[in-house]
Design a protein around this motif. Structure first.
Motif, PDB file in Angstrom:
ATOM      1  N   VAL A 384      64.262  84.120  50.972  1.00  0.00           N
ATOM      2  CA  VAL A 384      65.218  83.011  50.890  1.00  0.00           C
ATOM      3  C   VAL A 384      64.843  81.921  51.897  1.00  0.00           C
ATOM      4  CG1 VAL A 384      67.626  82.349  51.133  1.00  0.00           C
ATOM      5  CG2 VAL A 384      67.056  84.548  50.132  1.00  0.00           C
ATOM      6  N   GLY A 385      64.549  82.333  53.126  1.00  0.00           N
ATOM      7  CA  GLY A 385      64.233  81.379  54.182  1.00  0.00           C
ATOM      8  C   GLY A 385      63.006  80.548  53.838  1.00  0.00           C
ATOM      9  N   PHE A 386      61.955  81.202  53.382  1.00  0.00           N
ATOM     10  CA  PHE A 386      60.736  80.476  53.033  1.00  0.00           C
ATOM     11  C   PHE A 386      60.952  79.623  51.787  1.00  0.00           C
ATOM     12  CE2 PHE A 386      56.875  82.205  55.420  1.00  0.00           C
ATOM     13  CZ  PHE A 386      57.632  82.531  56.528  1.00  0.00           C
ATOM     14  N   GLY A 387      61.818  80.115  50.902  1.00  0.00           N
ATOM     15  CA  GLY A 387      62.176  79.324  49.725  1.00  0.00           C
ATOM     16  C   GLY A 387      62.875  78.026  50.114  1.00  0.00           C
ATOM     17  N   PHE A 388      63.790  78.104  51.065  1.00  0.00           N
ATOM     18  CA  PHE A 388      64.470  76.906  51.584  1.00  0.00           C
ATOM     19  C   PHE A 388      63.430  75.891  52.045  1.00  0.00           C
ATOM     20  CE2 PHE A 388      68.840  78.687  53.123  1.00  0.00           C
ATOM     21  CZ  PHE A 388      69.242  78.720  51.813  1.00  0.00           C
ATOM     22  N   LEU A 389      62.420  76.396  52.739  1.00  0.00           N
ATOM     23  CA  LEU A 389      61.420  75.513  53.335  1.00  0.00           C
ATOM     24  C   LEU A 389      60.702  74.658  52.311  1.00  0.00           C
ATOM     25  CD1 LEU A 389      59.487  77.547  56.013  1.00  0.00           C
ATOM     26  CD2 LEU A 389      60.993  75.608  56.321  1.00  0.00           C
ATOM     27  N   ILE A 390      60.375  75.281  51.160  1.00  0.00           N
ATOM     28  CA  ILE A 390      59.579  74.519  50.217  1.00  0.00           C
ATOM     29  C   ILE A 390      60.416  73.812  49.160  1.00  0.00           C
ATOM     30  CG2 ILE A 390      57.522  75.942  50.526  1.00  0.00           C
ATOM     31  CD1 ILE A 390      58.135  77.157  47.773  1.00  0.00           C
ATOM     32  N   THR A 391      61.739  74.060  49.144  1.00  0.00           N
ATOM     33  CA  THR A 391      62.528  73.379  48.120  1.00  0.00           C
ATOM     34  C   THR A 391      63.459  72.323  48.708  1.00  0.00           C
ATOM     35  OG1 THR A 391      64.100  75.192  48.247  1.00  0.00           O
ATOM     36  CG2 THR A 391      62.520  75.219  46.427  1.00  0.00           C
ATOM     37  N   LEU A 392      64.064  72.618  49.823  1.00  0.00           N
ATOM     38  CA  LEU A 392      65.065  71.690  50.351  1.00  0.00           C
ATOM     39  C   LEU A 392      64.398  70.677  51.277  1.00  0.00           C
ATOM     40  CD1 LEU A 392      67.901  74.259  51.100  1.00  0.00           C
ATOM     41  CD2 LEU A 392      67.433  73.019  49.010  1.00  0.00           C
ATOM     42  N   LYS A 394      63.414  67.368  50.356  1.00  0.00           N
ATOM     43  CA  LYS A 394      63.477  65.948  50.013  1.00  0.00           C
ATOM     44  C   LYS A 394      64.910  65.472  50.118  1.00  0.00           C
ATOM     45  CE  LYS A 394      59.760  66.632  46.825  1.00  0.00           C
ATOM     46  NZ  LYS A 394      59.938  68.091  47.007  1.00  0.00           N
ATOM     47  N   PRO A 395      65.104  64.250  50.607  1.00  0.00           N
ATOM     48  CA  PRO A 395      66.465  63.724  50.631  1.00  0.00           C
ATOM     49  C   PRO A 395      67.011  63.679  49.206  1.00  0.00           C
ATOM     50  CG  PRO A 395      64.940  62.280  51.814  1.00  0.00           C
ATOM     51  CD  PRO A 395      64.126  63.334  51.162  1.00  0.00           C
ATOM     52  N   PRO A 396      68.293  63.895  48.950  1.00  0.00           N
ATOM     53  CA  PRO A 396      69.322  64.130  49.967  1.00  0.00           C
ATOM     54  C   PRO A 396      69.375  65.574  50.437  1.00  0.00           C
ATOM     55  CG  PRO A 396      70.307  64.217  47.808  1.00  0.00           C
ATOM     56  CD  PRO A 396      68.842  63.971  47.592  1.00  0.00           C
ATOM     57  N   LEU A 397      68.471  66.395  49.974  1.00  0.00           N
ATOM     58  CA  LEU A 397      68.566  67.813  50.289  1.00  0.00           C
ATOM     59  C   LEU A 397      67.529  68.238  51.330  1.00  0.00           C
ATOM     60  CD1 LEU A 397      69.409  69.567  46.925  1.00  0.00           C
ATOM     61  CD2 LEU A 397      70.704  69.645  49.037  1.00  0.00           C
ATOM     62  N   ASP A 398      67.117  67.340  52.209  1.00  0.00           N
ATOM     63  CA  ASP A 398      66.215  67.768  53.266  1.00  0.00           C
ATOM     64  C   ASP A 398      67.041  68.405  54.378  1.00  0.00           C
ATOM     65  OD1 ASP A 398      64.206  68.312  54.935  1.00  0.00           O
ATOM     66  OD2 ASP A 398      63.595  66.252  55.317  1.00  0.00           O
ATOM     67  N   LEU A 399      67.345  69.666  54.157  1.00  0.00           N
ATOM     68  CA  LEU A 399      68.232  70.368  55.094  1.00  0.00           C
ATOM     69  C   LEU A 399      67.438  71.277  56.013  1.00  0.00           C
ATOM     70  CD1 LEU A 399      71.028  71.428  52.580  1.00  0.00           C
ATOM     71  CD2 LEU A 399      71.017  69.483  54.127  1.00  0.00           C
ATOM     72  N   ARG A 400      66.110  71.200  55.952  1.00  0.00           N
ATOM     73  CA  ARG A 400      65.317  72.217  56.634  1.00  0.00           C
ATOM     74  C   ARG A 400      65.535  72.270  58.135  1.00  0.00           C
ATOM     75  NH1 ARG A 400      59.554  70.650  55.143  1.00  0.00           N
ATOM     76  NH2 ARG A 400      60.465  68.669  55.721  1.00  0.00           N
ATOM     77  N   THR A 401      65.820  71.101  58.726  1.00  0.00           N
ATOM     78  CA  THR A 401      66.010  71.121  60.174  1.00  0.00           C
ATOM     79  C   THR A 401      67.482  70.989  60.542  1.00  0.00           C
ATOM     80  OG1 THR A 401      65.691  68.749  60.313  1.00  0.00           O
ATOM     81  CG2 THR A 401      63.745  70.137  60.595  1.00  0.00           C
ATOM     82  N   SER A 402      68.339  71.067  59.535  1.00  0.00           N
ATOM     83  CA  SER A 402      69.753  70.877  59.814  1.00  0.00           C
ATOM     84  C   SER A 402      70.421  72.194  60.200  1.00  0.00           C
ATOM     85  CB  SER A 402      70.435  70.304  58.575  1.00  0.00           C
ATOM     86  OG  SER A 402      71.827  70.477  58.686  1.00  0.00           O
ATOM     87  N   TRP A 403      71.378  72.100  61.084  1.00  0.00           N
ATOM     88  CA  TRP A 403      72.101  73.297  61.521  1.00  0.00           C
ATOM     89  C   TRP A 403      72.868  73.940  60.372  1.00  0.00           C
ATOM     90  CZ3 TRP A 403      77.388  73.350  60.915  1.00  0.00           C
ATOM     91  CH2 TRP A 403      77.951  72.110  60.592  1.00  0.00           C
ATOM     92  N   ILE A 404      73.172  73.148  59.339  1.00  0.00           N
ATOM     93  CA  ILE A 404      74.013  73.663  58.257  1.00  0.00           C
ATOM     94  C   ILE A 404      73.335  74.802  57.504  1.00  0.00           C
ATOM     95  CG2 ILE A 404      73.172  71.996  56.529  1.00  0.00           C
ATOM     96  CD1 ILE A 404      76.804  72.897  56.728  1.00  0.00           C
TER      97      ILE A 404
END
Lengths: 537, 366
Positions: A384-392, A394-404
């Motif tokens: 899941v974590g690595f999946g987040f990295l390669i999918t989220l 691009k804006p508006p979903l560039d959440l990779r460095t966000s605390w959320i």
């Protein structure tokens, strides 16, 4: 329905399928031949076999030990019950590094068993099984016990009046009613032990490896995405199969139950048999749960100059030493509570809506969604974590460095708890009550609010407690997700354990003890809220 | 497709709406908002690194004063996992500079074109042999030695000399004394394996490990367990009644045992077998596609400045890489210098790592 579907599409299905696709696709064509290649490797077959049988054994052992506990907590009234119920839940949320250390101190060399009988269980499968029982005791006690305490004992009494023996009455009346809850609990335990990561890694030694450990190794360490993708698919398939079996069992056993206020169902134990049962359960809890926890506490006080608060004081100064390594423990507690709170809210909203939708509609599609909601428990955090990295990315979903991302990932694991805890209770609500409300002109939402909600408020609180506790101790997903420098308690503990030196080790033990206390207090508060409101039932 | 997007938007709105509300109620709002500050770009430089990275706040403030950039840290799991995450996100990196790729993984990073070349100021001061890339895609920052540590008390009590070399470890007098880590999952474990390969050769290391296995080496999964639970020389190990007086750890572990003891002893309780060391060098590089290249370059300069280099030993327990950095007293007094550490060329490690570890696993574990 739309909210939970969308939540899972964006934060689970999309990232996971992207990372699996990355592993199995080269130049745009799927390489399904890889599946066969990987699955015939003898080392992978070993892993599969070990994963399965240790999970089966762990589940059986947990049910055997915890079902009497569930009964005692549901039906008996004894001093310290609330505290104890909170305490047995603490292991569930402790980070596995900490639990592993505690169990080694108990079962390893120089541990209690070693000193008494010369028995050492570390690196054997027994240590793994016992640690799994330690972790999952609360799952059974809470899931089964929660429903058990709301079953009307008069039904069983009625059966006995009609001439059924004690056992027959239990078997014919109570057992069928409990069936879904027992199945749900067993399913949970199986899922957790099937996907066990930290426990196996620490207590099993390098010779024992589960599927989850292997996925982690292949992804995070070797970057062998094809193999990791195949293993992820295998885990998916296994979990899917279990869920399918479960869905069938639950549906066959499900029926509307008359739920009552738990305050009416529990009473003081009567007669030597019941006292012995209570004593036995308390003794088991003492040996299996309090003892390992006690070892942690003991080590946190056992400073070089004898027992004292040395390590706790050191935690204070470490915060002020001006390095980026540690944060003051209070801040870590704050981080943990804040993340867990947010994750709980998300999990309750998503899980609650999903559970409501699942109760209402029973179409094939919806049942499929039921199973889908459980999948996050069966997919490794690193996927899941690595999946987040390669999918989220691009804006508006560039959440990779966000605390959320941290609470989002924690909520992902929390949602299945909410759904699992609420569904048996929601489904047990008599449909005729809803129909009556509808006939009297209530909108579906209103009917839900007026009929279901009051009946399930208790389940909601139990679910919230679970989601909160899981988030508080969640470690796997949290470490894989990039975050600003505000570590949670488990992460802080792991950092301390990663260094040599007495003071660091002692501080890790002290911080674990604090984490344990925070969990226990949170859970205890929950118990209180629950009893205050139970008068409304 | 369209509906999926709509769902996505709904989900995001729902999730964010909920969390923003919750965040207002439950937090003091100090530490949560990294996402916002990152967009402003030029004033912030983001350093992506592993969990073991550590620096004094004082030193990072010094950087801000000198360059005008504020460092934001993004810790990303252990060293291997942090690097792999960078490889997955290459081209669209989460930060500007990555620190923490070591010589055992360097080739993987370079082959994946992770870094933009930049010759950092002061590169002429780094120790010989630490710079591995003539295109300057990476800058060396620190070195550390993975060595067998021994429990001084055990060997004094037994009137036995502690082992000094790889050859010593297979002698009968050291039977059942050594504990090491899983080379497949632990970085000191891998370092020790590479050390034996450097010492015994690619042909000889398998034989060596068979002998080591026959001599009772114990393999546990991670450093924490080996050091805290199995090694009799560490403070935690003493408490746990650990019974292995030899462990694979770092050359800097003895000073750390002193530093974190209370009261501090006159002599370190553990020593280093200096003939069993494998040298690790850690590198930093400017990420390809970094949003703040100027800030990243300034940060790389700073990482090999004396200010930062002298801050390294007591924060990360490794050695500075530049020759003019002074070591803290606790290192010179309680640490040991390793004269001839073993090394293996990064390309060679890259080409053989899998196969070496695989062969090791079937000898040492199964």
């Amino acid at each position: 329905m739309a909210v939970p579907v969308a939540f899972f599409a964006v934060f689970f299905a999309y990232p996971v399928s992207a990372i699996v696709g990355r592993g199995l696709k080269t130049d745009g064509t799927w390489q399904f031949g890889r599946v066969g290649e990987v699955l015939t490797r003898p080392d992978i077959l070993d892993v599969l076999w070990f994963t399965t049988w240790q999970a089966l054994a762990s589940t059986a052992l947990t049910l055997l030990i915890a079902l009497p506990g569930a009964y005692v907590f549901a039906r008996f009234d004894f001093p310290g019950k609330q505290v104890l119920r909170a305490v047995v839940t603490v292991p569930f949320v402790l980070p596995t590094v900490v639990v592993g250390t505690a169990f080694l101190a108990l079962l390893g060399r120089g541990g209690l068993l070693d000193e008494l009988w010369g028995v050492r269980l570390d690196t054997t499968v027994w240590a793994i099984l016992l640690a799994h029982v330690f972790f999952n005791y609360a799952v059974v006690v809470r899931t089964v016990g929660g429903l058990w305490s709301q079953l009307d004992p008069r039904q069983e009494e009625a059966a006995r009046v009609l001439g059924a023996g004690r056992f027959a009455a239990w078997r014919r009346v109570t057992l069928p009613a409990l069936g879904p809850a027992v199945a749900a609990a067993a399913l949970m335990v199986f899922l957790f032990t099937f996907t066990s990561f930290g426990v196996v890694q620490i207590l099993g030694g390098p010779a024992h490896s589960t599927l989850e450990v292997e996925v982690y190794r292949q992804t995070a360490l070797l970057l062998d995405l094809p193999t990791a993708a195949v293993l992820t698919l295998v885990q998916f398939a296994a979990v899917g199969a279990i869920l399918a079996v479960h869905a069938v069992t639950v549906r066959r056993r499900e029926r509307a139950l008359k739920l009552v206020d738990p305050a009416q169902t529990s009473r003081r134990p009567q007669g030597p048999g019941q006292w012995a049962l209570l004593g036995g359960v308390l003794l088991t809890a003492l040996l299996l749960i309090l003892l390992p926890l006690g070892v942690l506490v003991e080590r946190s006080f056992d400073g070089p100059g004898g027992y004292g608060f040395g390590y706790y004081e050191a935690l204070q100064s470490a915060g002020g030493s001006g390095s980026t390594f540690l944060v003051p423990p209070l801040e870590a507690v704050g981080n943990s509570l804040r993340y867990a709170f947010i994750a709980t809210v998300i999990a309750l909203v998503v899980g609650g809506l999903a559970a409501a939708a699942l109760t209402r509609r029973a179409g094939r599609l919806v049942r499929g969604f039921d199973a889908l909601l459980m999948l996050p428990l069966g997919v490794s955090a690193v996927t899941v974590g690595f999946g987040f990295l390669i999918t989220l990315d691009k804006p508006p979903l560039d959440l990779r460095t966000s605390w959320i991302l941290v609470p989002l990932a924690q909520a992902l694991v929390g949602v299945p708890f909410v759904v699992r805890t609420m569904l048996p209770v929601l489904r047990a609500v008599d449909e005729r009550l809803r129909e009556a409300a509808a006939v009297l002109g209530a909108s579906p939402l209103r009917a839900w609010r007026e009929v279901d909600l009051p009946l399930v408020r208790r389940a909601v609180l139990v679910a919230a407690g679970f989601a909160f506790a899981v988030s508080l101790g969640e470690f796997g997903a949290t470490v894989f997700i990039a975050r600003p420098d505000n570590p949670t308690l488990p992460v802080a503990v792991a950092r301390l354990l990663g260094r040599s030196g007495e003071l660091n080790y002692g501080q890790a033990m002290a911080l674990s003890t604090i984490l344990m206390l925070v969990c226990a207090v949170s859970l205890l508060l929950l118990e209180r809220i629950r009893t205050d409101r139970s008068g409304e039932f | 497709m369209n509906t999926t997007k709509k769902y996505a938007a709904t989900a995001l709105a729902a999730a964010l709406g909920v969390t923003v509300l919750a965040g207002c109620g439950g937090s003091d709002g100090t530490s949560a908002g990294s996402g916002a500050s990152k967009g402003s770009g030029s004033k912030t430089v983001t350093l992506v690194t592993h969990d073991s990275f550590n620096a004094s706040e004082k030193v990072l403030k010094q950087f801000t004063k000198e360059s005008g950039y504020t460092v934001e840290l993004l810790k990303s799991g252990d060293a291997g996992s942090a690097l792999n995450q960078e490889i997955l996100t290459k081209g669209s990196p989460r930060g500007d500079v990555f620190f923490g790729v070591d010589n055992t993984l360097l080739s993987r990073a370079l082959d994946n074109d992770l870094f933009t070349a930049y010759e950092a100021k002061g590169l002429d001061r780094v120790a010989d042999g630490t710079e591995q890339d003539d295109k300057h895609r990476v800058t060396p920052v620190d070195t550390g030695d993975i060595c067998v540590n021994y429990d001084k008390k055990y060997f004094a009590d037994k009137k036995l000399d502690p082992p000094q070399t790889f050859e010593d470890l297979i002698k009968p007098e050291y039977k059942n004394l050594l504990v090491t880590e899983n080379a497949a999952s632990s970085s000191p474990g891998l370092g020790f394996l590479l050390g034996t390969i450097a010492a015994q050769g690619e042909d000889g290391y398998q034989d060596y490990w068979k002998k080591l296995k026959a001599n009772g080496v114990k393999v546990v999964d991670g450093w924490e367990q080996a050091y805290h639970e199995e090694f009799s020389g560490s403070a935690a190990g003493k408490k746990a009644k650990a019974d292995r007086p030899l462990v694979v750890s770092y050359a800097s572990s003895p000073p750390v045992e002193v530093l974190y003891a209370d009261p501090q002893p006159k002599e370190a309780p553990t020593g280093v077998s200096t003939g069993t060391c494998f040298r690790q060098t850690e590198y930093a590089g400017l990420l390809n596609g970094a949003k703040n290249e100027a800030g990243g370059k300034a940060l790389l300069d700073f990482l090999i400045s004396r200010t930062f280099q002298e801050d390294v030993p007591l924060n990360m327990f490794v050695n500075p890489v530049v020759k003019d950095a002074k070591l803290p007293e606790i290192f010179t007094e309680f640490g040991e210098t390793v004269d001839k550490p073993a090394t293996v060329a990064p390309e060679k490690i890259a080409a053989n790592r899998e196969q070496w570890v695989q062969a090791w696993h079937s000898i040492a574990v199964k």
